[in-house]
Design a protein around this motif. Structure first.
Motif, PDB file in Angstrom:
ATOM      1  N   SER A 157     -48.681 -25.038 -63.740  1.00  0.00           N
ATOM      2  CA  SER A 157     -48.946 -26.448 -64.027  1.00  0.00           C
ATOM      3  C   SER A 157     -47.649 -27.233 -64.184  1.00  0.00           C
ATOM      4  N   VAL A 158     -46.636 -26.629 -64.820  1.00  0.00           N
ATOM      5  CA  VAL A 158     -45.341 -27.307 -64.956  1.00  0.00           C
ATOM      6  C   VAL A 158     -44.686 -27.485 -63.581  1.00  0.00           C
ATOM      7  N   LEU A 159     -44.841 -26.493 -62.698  1.00  0.00           N
ATOM      8  CA  LEU A 159     -44.314 -26.623 -61.343  1.00  0.00           C
ATOM      9  C   LEU A 159     -44.987 -27.779 -60.609  1.00  0.00           C
ATOM     10  N   ALA A 160     -46.301 -27.924 -60.773  1.00  0.00           N
ATOM     11  CA  ALA A 160     -47.005 -29.049 -60.153  1.00  0.00           C
ATOM     12  C   ALA A 160     -46.507 -30.381 -60.718  1.00  0.00           C
ATOM     13  N   GLU A 161     -46.288 -30.435 -62.038  1.00  0.00           N
ATOM     14  CA  GLU A 161     -45.745 -31.653 -62.643  1.00  0.00           C
ATOM     15  C   GLU A 161     -44.385 -32.003 -62.040  1.00  0.00           C
ATOM     16  N   ALA A 162     -43.530 -31.000 -61.879  1.00  0.00           N
ATOM     17  CA  ALA A 162     -42.190 -31.261 -61.341  1.00  0.00           C
ATOM     18  C   ALA A 162     -42.267 -31.773 -59.906  1.00  0.00           C
ATOM     19  N   GLY A 163     -43.188 -31.215 -59.108  1.00  0.00           N
ATOM     20  CA  GLY A 163     -43.340 -31.685 -57.732  1.00  0.00           C
ATOM     21  C   GLY A 163     -43.766 -33.143 -57.666  1.00  0.00           C
ATOM     22  N   ILE A 164     -44.713 -33.535 -58.512  1.00  0.00           N
ATOM     23  CA  ILE A 164     -45.155 -34.934 -58.551  1.00  0.00           C
ATOM     24  C   ILE A 164     -44.017 -35.820 -59.050  1.00  0.00           C
ATOM     25  N   ALA A 165     -43.238 -35.313 -59.990  1.00  0.00           N
ATOM     26  CA  ALA A 165     -42.131 -36.105 -60.536  1.00  0.00           C
ATOM     27  C   ALA A 165     -41.087 -36.416 -59.462  1.00  0.00           C
TER      28      ALA A 165
END
Length: 663
Positions: free
Chosen positions: A503-511
């Protein structure tokens, strides 16, 4: 914790909608990018005599160079002389050569707005009789080519470097003090500093070409660099470099002396680093706020501090998120990121999101000013994309919160088991150590006795013991490496930690995408200014007429022929609108306010009270969207009906009319 957060999120959403509605409802006019709001002669005007100068009026102060304003004759030769002057306020003039012949002239301008963005455009006016011209009406801005692309890349890199550097350092200080000794986290923060420093130097070199010629060969022109250093954006870039030197010292202390201090000293140093780091980060953020959108327009004294807070909140959230991602994937097994650090960052991120919402509402109101600007302007459309990405990012962050909660719940029994194991292991370890020590002594004694019987000297026995010690050290290292790898496998196999990492990886991608959209927004003309420029351009075109004499009549007539591209506005100018000879001008614009050509335009005048007319006039095509006719006879004064027939295709035609008092 999730149940506690849900009501707070709903409250924030309602607050966001209420504040947005209140702010947008009370919007007032403002500009950020410079826009041409008027000129003399006006756009499309036909004047009797050659003017001595051309004046341009902008929505804000601009920076002009020697070639900022050029006036070209129908053959493309320059007819202006001297440098542009600023006689008053936002009006700039350039003098013209004397004795200019009749024809159509082109005015091209390329200036730099007060918020650091290049602005270019062009328009035409005519002396005497309009003529054909070989000059293109459009003007290409210096930021449209390779230099503009590189400058945009530099902007993105500088934002990303600031976010990673400031947010990563904040994550270590506020959430995970042990991270100061973790190499991957250290490399992340240092990489952010290097990226920001390199991008700032590149922007400083590119700035001159970006605002002037747009040529890649001018990047290393020292004369242009000298001019850049005397501007506000250039001073902001130099200030940023000086602050980056202080940031380098901060990073050295954070990852050097800070890690080696005892707990009591570390607490004192943490406070000092937090104060110093905040001051440096705020100064870096101010280097953007003081030279871009926030520094111009409505309430700059409020907008600049709010912009600084907005940037700091974005760095704390997105940069801390990047540091957390690196810690989850790259931290050593003996220094894992613990659940307390994740929970502390979760609270920090929540506060950052609240700050971003509040400051973002103010910035949106300031740059848009109306609901229609969300869909009618490019800035508003990009802002909608940014809002959508933030909503998605917050949704993914809520998933991360749930994984954090599950990780904390699962960690409690594990800690209990670990403490129980610590209570039983020491006794067994001591016994084993004693047994091993006794065995070592016995073995050493036996080896010494055997060596003595064999006639070996003390040196041989010493070498045997040394070799055994080296092998023991090597075996211990192998066992430690195997144990570390085993612990890492066990840690990575934890489903709660694995879910949090994803989930943190997905957040970083959107960021990453969110940061790119934000960078484009900083280079896009705000919605307020774009709409004001359209209105000013339309008014300028509508008011252009021969002589601009008193008593001239101007009529705006929307039309719709019903076919493709059949909508637009026809503007009629009759000057001086009196009995006798008059000059007629017809301007046709599309729905976007730009001049358009159509196959046919006809005008008719009817005075019903006296049964006169219709008096038909077929004007001649002059230039794109412009028709004119001279010697139009109005036989007597009265309330005349003016009809305009426009044909947009072979079969699509419509006639619209308005009444006007003439004479």
């Amino acid at each position: 914790m999730t149940q506690t957060i849900a009501p707070r999120v709903r409250t924030l959403v309602l607050l966001f909608l209420a504040v947005t509605g209140a702010l947008l409802a009370g919007a007032a006019p403002v500009s950020a990018h410079a826009a041409l709001t008027g000129s003399d002669p006006g756009q499309g005007a036909v004047v009797d005599r050659a003017p001595a100068q051309v004046s341009l009026t902008f929505s804000e102060q601009i920076a002009v160079s020697d070639d900022a304003v050029r006036v070209l004759d129908p053959q493309g030769k320059r007819v202006d002389k001297g440098d542009p002057a600023n006689p008053s306020g936002t009006t700039y003039t350039v003098r013209l050569l004397g004795g200019l012949p009749d024809g159509t002239y082109t005015v091209a301008y390329q200036v730099v707005s007060a918020d650091s963005h290049p602005v270019a455009g062009a328009f035409t006016f005519s002396i005497g009789t309009p003529s054909e011209t070989s000059v293109s009406v459009s003007a290409q801005a210096s930021d449209d080519g390779l230099v503009g692309w590189l400058y945009g890349l530099g902007r993105y890199t500088s934002y990303a470097g600031f976010v990673v550097m400031a947010g990563g350092a904040a994550f270590v200080l506020a959430c995970w003090g042990r991270g100061a000794g973790v190499r991957p986290v250290q490399r992340l923060v240092v990489s952010g500093w290097l990226a920001l420093t390199g991008a700032t130097l590149a922007l400083l070199l590119l700035r001159g070409s970006y605002t002037r010629s747009g040529k890649i060969g001018d990047v290393f022109d020292l004369s242009l660099l000298g001019e850049v250093l005397q501007t506000k954006p250039g001073a902001a870039l130099v200030s940023r470099l000086l602050l980056l030197a202080a940031a380098a010292l901060f990073i050295a202390v954070l990852f050097g002396a800070y890690e080696n201090r005892e707990n009591e000293e570390k607490r004192d140093l943490t406070f000092g680093l937090a104060i110093g780091g905040t001051v440096v980060a705020a100064g870096l953020a101010a280097s953007w706020a003081m030279s871009e959108h926030a520094s111009q327009g409505l309430q700059p004294g409020i907008a600049m501090p709010i912009d600084v807070v907005h940037l700091l909140a974005a760095a704390a959230w997105l940069g801390g998120l990047t540091a957390l991602l690196v810690a989850l994937y790259r931290a050593p097994a003996d220094t894992p990121v613990d659940r307390d650090a994740v929970q502390r960052f979760s609270r920090l991120a929540f506060g950052s999101v609240v700050t971003l919402v509040v400051t973002g509402v103010y910035q949106s109101w300031r740059q848009l000013g109306s609901w229609s600007a969300f869909t009618d302007t490019r800035y508003g459309q990009l802002l909608l994309v940014k809002i959508g990405l933030v909503v998605v990012l917050v949704a993914v962050a809520s998933v991360s919160r749930r994984w954090t909660s599950r990780l904390a719940q699962a960690a409690a029994p594990a800690d209990t088991r670990h403490e129980q194991a610590q209570e039983t292991v020491p006794a067994e370890a001591v016994s084993a150590q004693k047994s091993d020590a006794g065995q070592d002594v016995t073995d050493a004694g036996g080896r010494a006795e055997t060596a003595g019987k064999a006639g070996a000297g003390a040196t041989g026995a010493g070498e045997a013991v040394g070799a055994d010690s080296a092998r023991a050290v090597q075996l211990a290292r192998q066992r430690a490496a195997m144990e570390t790898a085993r612990q890492k496998r066990l840690r990575d196999a934890d489903p709660d930690r694995f879910g949090l990492r994803r989930s943190v990886l997905a957040e970083a991608g959107i960021a990453v995408v969110l940061l790119a959209v934000t960078t484009v927004l900083t280079q896009t003309e705000p919605g307020r200014t774009e709409q004001e420029a359209k209105v000013a351009s339309s008014s300028s075109s509508a008011s252009a007429s021969t002589g601009q004499g008193t008593g001239a009549v101007t009529l705006h007539m929307p039309f719709d022929t019903g076919g493709e591209n059949g909508k637009g506005v026809a503007t009629i100018d009759l000057d001086p609108a009196r009995v006798g000879d008059n000059d007629l001008h017809v301007y046709v614009e599309g729905p976007d306010g730009r001049p358009v050509d159509i196959p046919e335009v006809k005008v008719a005048f009817t005075l019903s009270a006296k049964d006169i007319g219709p008096l038909s006039v077929v004007p001649d095509h002059v230039t794109t969207g412009h028709w004119s006719a001279s010697g139009v006879q109005i036989p007597m004064a009265g309330d005349w009906e003016v009809e305009v027939t426009v044909r947009t295709s072979d079969i699509d035609q419509v006639t619209v009319s308005k009444n006007a008092k003439i004479g």
